[in-house]
Design a protein around this motif. Structure first.
Motif, PDB file in Angstrom:
ATOM      1  N   VAL A   9      22.752  16.969  -1.228  1.00  0.00           N
ATOM      2  CA  VAL A   9      22.809  17.223  -2.668  1.00  0.00           C
ATOM      3  C   VAL A   9      24.231  17.032  -3.187  1.00  0.00           C
ATOM      4  O   VAL A   9      24.454  16.414  -4.235  1.00  0.00           O
ATOM      5  CB  VAL A   9      22.304  18.638  -2.987  1.00  0.00           C
ATOM      6  CG1 VAL A   9      22.419  18.917  -4.477  1.00  0.00           C
ATOM      7  CG2 VAL A   9      20.864  18.815  -2.527  1.00  0.00           C
ATOM      8  N   SER A  13      17.026  25.145  -6.010  1.00  0.00           N
ATOM      9  CA  SER A  13      16.349  24.132  -5.199  1.00  0.00           C
ATOM     10  C   SER A  13      17.325  23.238  -4.453  1.00  0.00           C
ATOM     11  O   SER A  13      16.919  22.462  -3.572  1.00  0.00           O
ATOM     12  CB  SER A  13      15.436  23.271  -6.078  1.00  0.00           C
ATOM     13  OG  SER A  13      16.190  22.431  -6.927  1.00  0.00           O
ATOM     14  N   HIS A  14      18.616  23.326  -4.752  1.00  0.00           N
ATOM     15  CA  HIS A  14      19.625  22.521  -4.086  1.00  0.00           C
ATOM     16  C   HIS A  14      20.037  23.092  -2.730  1.00  0.00           C
ATOM     17  O   HIS A  14      20.770  22.431  -1.985  1.00  0.00           O
ATOM     18  CB  HIS A  14      20.864  22.386  -4.963  1.00  0.00           C
ATOM     19  CG  HIS A  14      20.622  21.591  -6.210  1.00  0.00           C
ATOM     20  ND1 HIS A  14      21.471  21.626  -7.295  1.00  0.00           N
ATOM     21  CD2 HIS A  14      19.613  20.756  -6.563  1.00  0.00           C
ATOM     22  CE1 HIS A  14      20.995  20.839  -8.246  1.00  0.00           C
ATOM     23  NE2 HIS A  14      19.879  20.310  -7.829  1.00  0.00           N
ATOM     24  N   LYS A  28      15.138  18.260  -2.635  1.00  0.00           N
ATOM     25  CA  LYS A  28      15.141  19.598  -3.213  1.00  0.00           C
ATOM     26  C   LYS A  28      14.137  20.461  -2.456  1.00  0.00           C
ATOM     27  O   LYS A  28      13.137  19.951  -1.944  1.00  0.00           O
ATOM     28  CB  LYS A  28      14.732  19.562  -4.693  1.00  0.00           C
ATOM     29  CG  LYS A  28      15.789  19.051  -5.649  1.00  0.00           C
ATOM     30  CD  LYS A  28      15.301  19.213  -7.082  1.00  0.00           C
ATOM     31  CE  LYS A  28      16.356  18.835  -8.089  1.00  0.00           C
ATOM     32  NZ  LYS A  28      15.900  19.083  -9.487  1.00  0.00           N
TER      33      LYS A  28
END
Length: 241
Positions: free
Chosen positions: A3, A118-119, A205
């Motif tokens: 990410v 979600s990262h 994610k």
């Protein structure tokens, strides 16, 4: 690609364009905070996890909070500093998972918005972060989370989501669902002096489900005070007893 690598090499360059007019967005968030009684009341200290270019930090500071804005991307933090001129905001280039290391004072409010949860690498890391948030907050303190609901799997052509476009840029997001993750591919077509150029970058994610986040919060004895979908983002406010 991680990410962080995705943001550092791709998304950060057009993130502020993608999110829209800063003044409008930060005013919307400020109104949301006031409408839900999130205003400074005690130590007046707030932490913004995944602060980006300041869409949450700026309105928090305008309401009177002393804000620590945390993000792993230096480019977005430099934009935040410009947006935050004259406001009580300290920027910190760090990993939000290191909350225990930089939250060394009493904290009244912690926000983590824009799908930042979600990262993280997996649901265990999300659960651990929520536990750390609960431990960091002073009694009566609150956490505000927002995230996308990935419980409904998109298939076929529905996986292609037009995000934003203008005369010089077209951004499309493609989602590929797996059991625990969603593969996100950002397709940016950008007009240059020599014609249209395409830039592509993908990352994973965590596939967040709203009931799981509520479960994690309640496991830390946080009381859910708000749980609604706003602008397609599940938004949860919880208070520490």
């Amino acid at each position: 690609m991680t990410v962080k690598e995705h943001y550092d090499t791709h998304l950060a360059d057009f993130y502020s364009w993608m999110t829209g007019d800063f003044e409008t967005k930060q005013k919307e968030f400020q109104h949301f905070l006031k409408d839900n009684g999130i205003i400074p009341s005690s130590v007046k200290r707030a932490i913004d996890l995944g602060a980006g270019h300041g869409l949450q930090s700026v309105p928090l500071a305008k309401l009177g909070f002393s804000v620590t804005a945390v993000d792993f991307n230096k480019h977005l933090l430099s934009e935040l500093k410009v947006n935050a001129q004259g406001l009580n905001i300290e920027t910190l280039n760090s990993d939000i998972k290191k909350l225990n290391q930089f939250a060394d004072k009493e904290v009244e409010l912690i926000v983590c918005c824009g799908d930042t949860l979600s990262h993280l690498d997996n649901k265990k890391e999300i659960e651990d972060l929520i536990s750390d948030i609960a431990a960091t907050l002073k009694p009566g303190g609150k956490v505000l989370l927002s995230f996308r609901d990935y419980s409904m799997e998109l298939t076929g052509d529905n996986r292609f989501i037009p995000v934003k476009s203008d005369d010089t840029r077209i951004l499309t997001c493609v989602l590929d669902y797996e059991k625990e993750t969603v593969r996100v591919t950002d397709l940016l077509n950008e007009k240059t002096e020599t014609g249209w150029k395409q830039k592509i970058s993908s990352y994973n994610k965590v596939r967040i489900l709203p009931n799981e986040i509520v479960k994690f919060l309640e496991a830390t004895r946080m009381e859910i005070q708000f749980n609604q979908v706003i602008n397609r983002m599940t938004t949860v406010i919880a208070a520490k007893s």
